[in-house]
Design a protein around this motif. Structure first.
Motif, PDB file in Angstrom:
ATOM      1  N   THR A  33       0.850  -1.190   0.000  1.00  0.00           N
ATOM      2  CA  THR A  33       0.000   0.000   0.000  1.00  0.00           C
ATOM      3  C   THR A  33       0.881   1.233   0.000  1.00  0.00           C
ATOM      4  N   ASP A  34       0.691   2.071  -1.017  1.00  0.00           N
ATOM      5  CA  ASP A  34       1.399   3.343  -1.109  1.00  0.00           C
ATOM      6  C   ASP A  34       0.427   4.467  -0.792  1.00  0.00           C
ATOM      7  N   THR A  35       0.812   5.342   0.122  1.00  0.00           N
ATOM      8  CA  THR A  35      -0.014   6.479   0.500  1.00  0.00           C
ATOM      9  C   THR A  35       0.771   7.754   0.232  1.00  0.00           C
ATOM     10  N   TYR A  36       0.153   8.665  -0.509  1.00  0.00           N
ATOM     11  CA  TYR A  36       0.789   9.920  -0.914  1.00  0.00           C
ATOM     12  C   TYR A  36       0.331  11.054  -0.012  1.00  0.00           C
ATOM     13  N   TYR A  37       1.293  11.808   0.488  1.00  0.00           N
ATOM     14  CA  TYR A  37       1.046  12.995   1.309  1.00  0.00           C
ATOM     15  C   TYR A  37       1.666  14.184   0.591  1.00  0.00           C
ATOM     16  N   TYR A  45       5.809  15.785  -2.477  1.00  0.00           N
ATOM     17  CA  TYR A  45       5.092  14.631  -1.940  1.00  0.00           C
ATOM     18  C   TYR A  45       6.036  13.750  -1.125  1.00  0.00           C
ATOM     19  N   THR A  46       5.475  13.150  -0.094  1.00  0.00           N
ATOM     20  CA  THR A  46       6.115  12.103   0.690  1.00  0.00           C
ATOM     21  C   THR A  46       5.252  10.864   0.488  1.00  0.00           C
ATOM     22  N   VAL A  47       5.868   9.711   0.269  1.00  0.00           N
ATOM     23  CA  VAL A  47       5.122   8.478   0.046  1.00  0.00           C
ATOM     24  C   VAL A  47       5.433   7.493   1.166  1.00  0.00           C
ATOM     25  N   GLU A  48       4.394   7.054   1.841  1.00  0.00           N
ATOM     26  CA  GLU A  48       4.524   6.005   2.855  1.00  0.00           C
ATOM     27  C   GLU A  48       4.244   4.673   2.165  1.00  0.00           C
ATOM     28  N   VAL A  49       5.169   3.727   2.286  1.00  0.00           N
ATOM     29  CA  VAL A  49       5.034   2.415   1.666  1.00  0.00           C
ATOM     30  C   VAL A  49       4.865   1.380   2.772  1.00  0.00           C
ATOM     31  N   CYS A  50       3.719   0.718   2.784  1.00  0.00           N
ATOM     32  CA  CYS A  50       3.453  -0.359   3.747  1.00  0.00           C
ATOM     33  C   CYS A  50       3.483  -1.675   2.985  1.00  0.00           C
ATOM     34  N   TYR A  51       4.351  -2.557   3.407  1.00  0.00           N
ATOM     35  CA  TYR A  51       4.516  -3.847   2.756  1.00  0.00           C
ATOM     36  C   TYR A  51       4.209  -4.922   3.782  1.00  0.00           C
ATOM     37  N   ASP A  52       3.103  -5.629   3.566  1.00  0.00           N
ATOM     38  CA  ASP A  52       2.650  -6.664   4.488  1.00  0.00           C
ATOM     39  C   ASP A  52       2.848  -8.007   3.803  1.00  0.00           C
ATOM     40  N   PHE A  54       3.191 -12.196   3.320  1.00  0.00           N
ATOM     41  CA  PHE A  54       2.244 -13.262   3.626  1.00  0.00           C
ATOM     42  C   PHE A  54       2.451 -13.890   4.998  1.00  0.00           C
ATOM     43  N   THR A  55       3.597 -13.669   5.640  1.00  0.00           N
ATOM     44  CA  THR A  55       3.828 -14.222   6.975  1.00  0.00           C
ATOM     45  C   THR A  55       3.216 -13.344   8.061  1.00  0.00           C
ATOM     46  N   GLY A  56       2.714 -12.174   7.675  1.00  0.00           N
ATOM     47  CA  GLY A  56       2.090 -11.270   8.628  1.00  0.00           C
ATOM     48  C   GLY A  56       3.018 -10.174   9.121  1.00  0.00           C
ATOM     49  N   THR A  57       4.246 -10.167   8.622  1.00  0.00           N
ATOM     50  CA  THR A  57       5.199  -9.128   9.008  1.00  0.00           C
ATOM     51  C   THR A  57       4.973  -7.897   8.145  1.00  0.00           C
ATOM     52  N   GLU A  58       4.814  -6.752   8.798  1.00  0.00           N
ATOM     53  CA  GLU A  58       4.596  -5.510   8.067  1.00  0.00           C
ATOM     54  C   GLU A  58       5.840  -4.635   8.150  1.00  0.00           C
ATOM     55  N   GLU A  59       6.248  -4.114   6.998  1.00  0.00           N
ATOM     56  CA  GLU A  59       7.368  -3.185   6.943  1.00  0.00           C
ATOM     57  C   GLU A  59       6.838  -1.855   6.425  1.00  0.00           C
ATOM     58  N   ILE A  60       7.215  -0.782   7.092  1.00  0.00           N
ATOM     59  CA  ILE A  60       6.795   0.549   6.667  1.00  0.00           C
ATOM     60  C   ILE A  60       8.045   1.363   6.365  1.00  0.00           C
ATOM     61  N   SER A  61       8.046   1.964   5.186  1.00  0.00           N
ATOM     62  CA  SER A  61       9.154   2.831   4.806  1.00  0.00           C
ATOM     63  C   SER A  61       8.576   4.105   4.189  1.00  0.00           C
ATOM     64  N   VAL A  62       9.433   5.067   4.011  1.00  0.00           N
ATOM     65  CA  VAL A  62       9.030   6.345   3.441  1.00  0.00           C
ATOM     66  C   VAL A  62       9.972   6.645   2.286  1.00  0.00           C
ATOM     67  N   ARG A  63       9.409   7.162   1.188  1.00  0.00           N
ATOM     68  CA  ARG A  63      10.261   7.555   0.067  1.00  0.00           C
ATOM     69  C   ARG A  63       9.885   8.947  -0.407  1.00  0.00           C
ATOM     70  N   GLY A  64      10.803   9.545  -1.118  1.00  0.00           N
ATOM     71  CA  GLY A  64      10.592  10.899  -1.600  1.00  0.00           C
ATOM     72  C   GLY A  64      11.791  11.734  -1.235  1.00  0.00           C
ATOM     73  N   PRO A  65      11.724  13.023  -1.366  1.00  0.00           N
ATOM     74  CA  PRO A  65      10.535  13.741  -1.818  1.00  0.00           C
ATOM     75  C   PRO A  65      10.325  13.570  -3.325  1.00  0.00           C
ATOM     76  N   LEU A  66       9.047  13.559  -3.713  1.00  0.00           N
ATOM     77  CA  LEU A  66       8.676  13.556  -5.124  1.00  0.00           C
ATOM     78  C   LEU A  66       8.263  14.967  -5.498  1.00  0.00           C
ATOM     79  N   SER A  67       8.665  15.378  -6.677  1.00  0.00           N
ATOM     80  CA  SER A  67       8.260  16.703  -7.158  1.00  0.00           C
ATOM     81  C   SER A  67       6.744  16.751  -7.289  1.00  0.00           C
ATOM     82  N   LYS A  68       6.196  17.944  -7.296  1.00  0.00           N
ATOM     83  CA  LYS A  68       4.751  18.111  -7.448  1.00  0.00           C
ATOM     84  C   LYS A  68       4.288  17.468  -8.745  1.00  0.00           C
ATOM     85  N   ALA A  69       5.018  17.659  -9.826  1.00  0.00           N
ATOM     86  CA  ALA A  69       4.630  17.088 -11.116  1.00  0.00           C
ATOM     87  C   ALA A  69       4.595  15.561 -11.067  1.00  0.00           C
TER      88      ALA A  69
END
Length: 103
Positions: A33-37, A45-52, A54-69
Motif C-alpha cells: 500500500t502506497d499512501t501519498y502525502y 510529496y512524501t510516500v509512505e510504503v506499507c509492505y505486508d 504473507f507471513t504477517g510481518t509488516e514493513e513501513i518505509s518512506v520515500r521521496g521527496p517527489l516533485s509536485k509534477a
C-alpha cells in the motif's frame, strides 16, 4: 503521524494538508500500500510504503521527496480507479501503477 520527508512538518488530518491518495495491490502474495502525502509548505510529496508479507510481518518505509509534477501524475493515475484500496483490483490503473507485477 506522518511527516514531510523534506521539512519534517507533521501532516494534519485535514484533506487540504496531508493524505492525498492511497493504493493497494497484491504482489507475489504480499500486500503493498502506497499512501501519498502533499506538503503545502515544500510543494513536494512524501510516500509512505506499507509492505505486508504473507507471513504477517509488516514493513513501513518512506520515500521521496517527489516533485509536485511526479506526485500529481501518480495521484492522477490512482484516482482513475474506483477501488484503489482493493488489493485484488486488476483495472488498468492498478496494473499501470504496479507495472504489471500484480498476482
Amino acid at each position: 503521524m506522518m511527516r514531510c520527508i523534506r521539512c519534517g512538518k507533521e501532516f494534519s488530518a485535514s484533506a487540504l494538508d496531508g493524505r492525498v491518495a492511497s493504493i493497494s495491490g497484491s504482489v507475489l502474495g504480499d500486500e503493498c500500500t502506497d499512501t501519498y502525502y502533499f506538503c503545502k509548505d515544500c510543494g513536494v510529496y512524501t510516500v509512505e510504503v506499507c509492505y505486508d508479507n504473507f507471513t504477517g510481518t509488516e514493513e513501513i518505509s518512506v520515500r521521496g521527496p517527489l516533485s509536485k509534477a511526479e506526485g500529481d501524475a501518480q495521484v492522477a493515475q490512482i484516482r482513475q480507479c474506483s477501488r484503489p484500496w482493493d488489493k485484488k483490483c486488476r483495472c488498468a490503473a492498478h496494473r499501470a501503477y504496479f507495472r504489471d507485477t500484480l498476482d
